[in-house]
Scaffold this motif. Structure first.
Motif, PDB file in Angstrom:
ATOM      1  N   TYR A   1       0.833  -1.200   0.000  1.00 21.15           N
ATOM      2  CA  TYR A   1       0.000   0.000   0.000  1.00 21.15           C
ATOM      3  C   TYR A   1       0.868   1.251   0.000  1.00 21.15           C
ATOM      4  O   TYR A   1       1.962   1.274   0.589  1.00 21.15           O
ATOM      5  CB  TYR A   1      -0.860   0.055   1.271  1.00 21.15           C
ATOM      6  N   HIS A   2       0.336   2.297  -0.638  1.00 19.78           N
ATOM      7  CA  HIS A   2       0.821   3.663  -0.413  1.00 19.78           C
ATOM      8  C   HIS A   2      -0.345   4.428   0.179  1.00 19.78           C
ATOM      9  O   HIS A   2      -1.360   4.667  -0.510  1.00 19.78           O
ATOM     10  CB  HIS A   2       1.288   4.303  -1.719  1.00 19.78           C
TER      11      HIS A   2
ATOM     12  N   ASP B   1      -3.635   4.578   1.514  1.00 19.30           N
ATOM     13  CA  ASP B   1      -4.729   3.612   1.392  1.00 19.30           C
ATOM     14  C   ASP B   1      -4.834   2.999  -0.006  1.00 19.30           C
ATOM     15  O   ASP B   1      -5.750   2.215  -0.276  1.00 19.30           O
ATOM     16  CB  ASP B   1      -6.063   4.284   1.737  1.00 19.30           C
ATOM     17  N   GLN B   2      -3.902   3.346  -0.886  1.00 18.15           N
ATOM     18  CA  GLN B   2      -3.951   2.863  -2.268  1.00 18.15           C
ATOM     19  C   GLN B   2      -3.189   1.545  -2.400  1.00 18.15           C
ATOM     20  O   GLN B   2      -2.028   1.441  -2.000  1.00 18.15           O
ATOM     21  CB  GLN B   2      -3.334   3.901  -3.206  1.00 18.15           C
TER      22      GLN B   2
END
Length: 598
Positions: free
Chosen positions: A266-267, A269-270
């Protein structure tokens, strides 16, 4: 190929593209070309991933060739992230271009190649990949395993393998993605070590979520922040303590329990990347004179496996063929294989993990000692360790065999240094597995003492190793194979002793009147089975041995000493082989193994 034949089974993504199949092909023995635009006459079509020496490739040319070229067109639109091109293995030295741009160079015939081709892809989706391979058939200073340097295979050497011999494939990933995932079972504390390495553009606020299941039961659901694109954590599992409950979770050949895993990058919440994987809880160790699996003494019953097929050489004809080889080894009573002079396809290791078969992994040897040869071994062996570290089936590393590539161990310090250096390098890169510095004889730095002895007289073999003082009568006085067992300065220190090559009985029921080779010979199925039974009964009942490795799994070209024919047809019934392997000398009486064969 489909999803269930994903070439890298411990780091799997849902979407990938196979580039196996027809490619353009050309020999260039005169070395006329150095760049793709020089190639103006594609003379052949080849079926990748089969080497041009194989019938399966559609070429079947076993002559001497030093340079060859491959090319294939494919259609793929550039994605929003990165596009990665993978080659499982190319023998021996390769240069790779995409759309006439050099994207990769690699030396070493048994380990993977990958290239980020994003920057060189055509926007219209039409792409061309070109590969130049150099593979000098007479170069004895490169790791080549069982590949013959003579035109025709002789003795224990087999046809050569040139060029691409493992799958070619593509995957599209995010601009930042997981590129390495390593699992380490920690049996003593009932933990799973998890190392995640990411690569790409994003530097901050990267996290991974790691989930592990046993069947349908969720064992772990952890989140870790990546520091410098890396997360290295230990995941504690609930240890039931008592063996009956522990056995539900432990991996062994008898009960190959795998733990399924999913790792998501994740970055904030992506979601950037998601891969599926697996691991296992198991330990391998040495305790005094015994090999230990999961904290208990475990007798090794191995078979030597060359990993060749008649029409496809080192490349399996199918994924089903790899699975079948694992099943056949188990059906013949073995709990493991010694993969001889070959870094095997990861799909074989997957089936060994899943079905439960121990694997000794061995570095293919060069045959001429030189600084260049040792440098080549170090590079390729390091890549093999990295590739296969997480497979639970791999239990022993073997960098040298029978002093091949270091022929003057008793006389030349540099040769001894090479073995000791590779032993210590291997132990440094992987402290969790035993290492055999040089298998067969002339041992120095080693965790297990491997002995090769092809005496096919069962009584004589039993008497040789039924000695009360092995240090004096065996290591100081006797010379199995005409070689000393340990080098001066490296006396036997109580390590486990394994008879790592013996047998080699030639019997060929399919090809009568053809010249075949073996260490001894049987002329009927009955005499073949009787001799195998007697040998295995003797070895199973030799308490000195912590295990054995019989030569060999299947006939390989002129070497007709397999328990199976080259096409994997059993030479005698499998149940008879199974019983004999387990030390049953007289199947109808139920007579079983003695103390050494439990």
């Amino acid at each position: 190929m489909n999803q269930f034949e994903y070439p890298r089974p411990q780091l799997v993504r849902d979407h990938w593209i196979s580039l196996n199949g027809p490619w353009r092909f050309m020999y260039d023995d005169e070395r006329r070309c150095q760049m793709p635009n020089c190639v103006d006459g594609w003379t052949h079509e080849i079926v990748v991933p089969f080497a041009p020496e194989t019938k399966a490739s559609g070429i079947g040319d076993t002559g001497f060739h030093t340079v060859c070229w491959y090319q294939r067109q494919f259609t793929l639109q550039p994605g929003s992230g990165r596009t990665i091109l993978h080659f499982g293995a190319i023998d021996y030295s390769a240069r790779v271009w995409v759309n006439d741009h050099l994207v990769a160079e690699h030396e070493g015939g048994h380990t993977p190649i990958h290239a980020d081709i994003t920057a060189v892809m055509n926007s219209n989706g039409a792409q061309v990949v070109t590969v130049m391979v150099e593979d000098d058939p007479h170069d004895l200073a490169k790791p080549r395993g069982k590949q013959d340097w003579l035109l025709e295979p002789h003795s224990i050497w087999y046809p050569r393998t040139t060029g691409i011999w493992q799958p070619v494939w593509l995957e599209q990933v995010a601009s930042t993605y997981i590129n390495v995932l390593r699992w380490t079972p920690i049996f003593e504390t009932y933990e799973i070590g998890c190392e995640v390495f990411a690569i790409g553009e994003i530097e901050e606020d990267l996290f991974v979520e790691v989930k592990i299941w046993h069947g349908g039961e969720l064992l772990a659901d952890d989140h870790y922040k990546l520091l410098g694109h890396e997360a290295n954590r230990k995941i504690a599992l609930s240890d039931p303590g008592i063996d009956d409950s522990r056995n539900e979770l432990l991996w062994s050949p008898e009960r190959p329990t795998l733990l399924e895993a999913e790792v998501t990058l994740y970055h904030d919440d992506q979601v950037l990347d998601r891969v599926t994987s697996y691991t296992a809880m198991r330990s391998v160790a040495i305790n005094r004179d015994r090999f230990m699996l999961n904290g208990r003494a475990y007798p090794l019953r191995l078979v030597l496996d060359q990993g060749y097929w008649p029409d496809s050489l080192m490349t399996a004809p199918s994924d089903a063929a790899l699975r079948r080889d694992v099943e056949l080894a188990k059906a013949m009573g073995f709990n493991g294989v010694r993969k001889h002079q070959k870094i095997e396809d990861p799909r074989y290791l997957y089936w060994a993990d899943k079905l439960g078969l121990l694997v000794w992994e061995e570095m293919p040897s060069p045959y001429r000692f030189s600084p260049k040869a040792i440098s080549r071994i170090v590079k390729e062996w390091t890549e093999a360790l990295e590739r296969d570290f997480s497979h639970p089936c791999v239990i022993v590393w073997v960098p040298f065999n029978e002093s091949w590539g270091v022929p003057n161990l008793t006389l030349t310090q540099a040769h001894r240094n090479a073995v000791e250096a590779l032993y210590h390098l291997t132990r440094t890169l992987d402290a969790t597995r035993p290492v055999i510095g040089n298998d067969g004889w002339e041992a120095s730095a080693t965790d297990i003492l491997g002995i090769h002895d092809y005496d096919c007289d069962p009584d004589r073999l039993a008497a040789r190793y039924a000695v009360s003082d092995p240090v004096r009568t065996l290591f100081d006085q006797r010379r199995p194979g005409g070689r000393i067992l340990t080098l001066d300065g490296f006396p036997h220190r109580g390590q486990p002793i394994v008879l790592t090559e013996f047998g080699g009985i030639a019997f060929d029921p399919q090809i009568s009147g053809t010249a075949t080779w073996g260490y001894s010979r049987a002329h009927t199925a009955e005499t073949f089975l009787d001799l195998y039974r007697d040998l295995l009964f003797a070895v199973n009942n030799t308490f000195m041995f912590s295990g054995f490795c019989y030569t060999q799994f299947a006939d390989t070209f002129q070497e007709a000493n397999g328990l199976l024919c080259a096409d994997r047809t059993p030479k005698v019934p499998l149940d008879q082989i199974y019983a004999a392997t387990r030390g049953v000398k007289y199947l109808h009486t139920g007579e079983g193994p003695g103390p050494g064969g439990a």
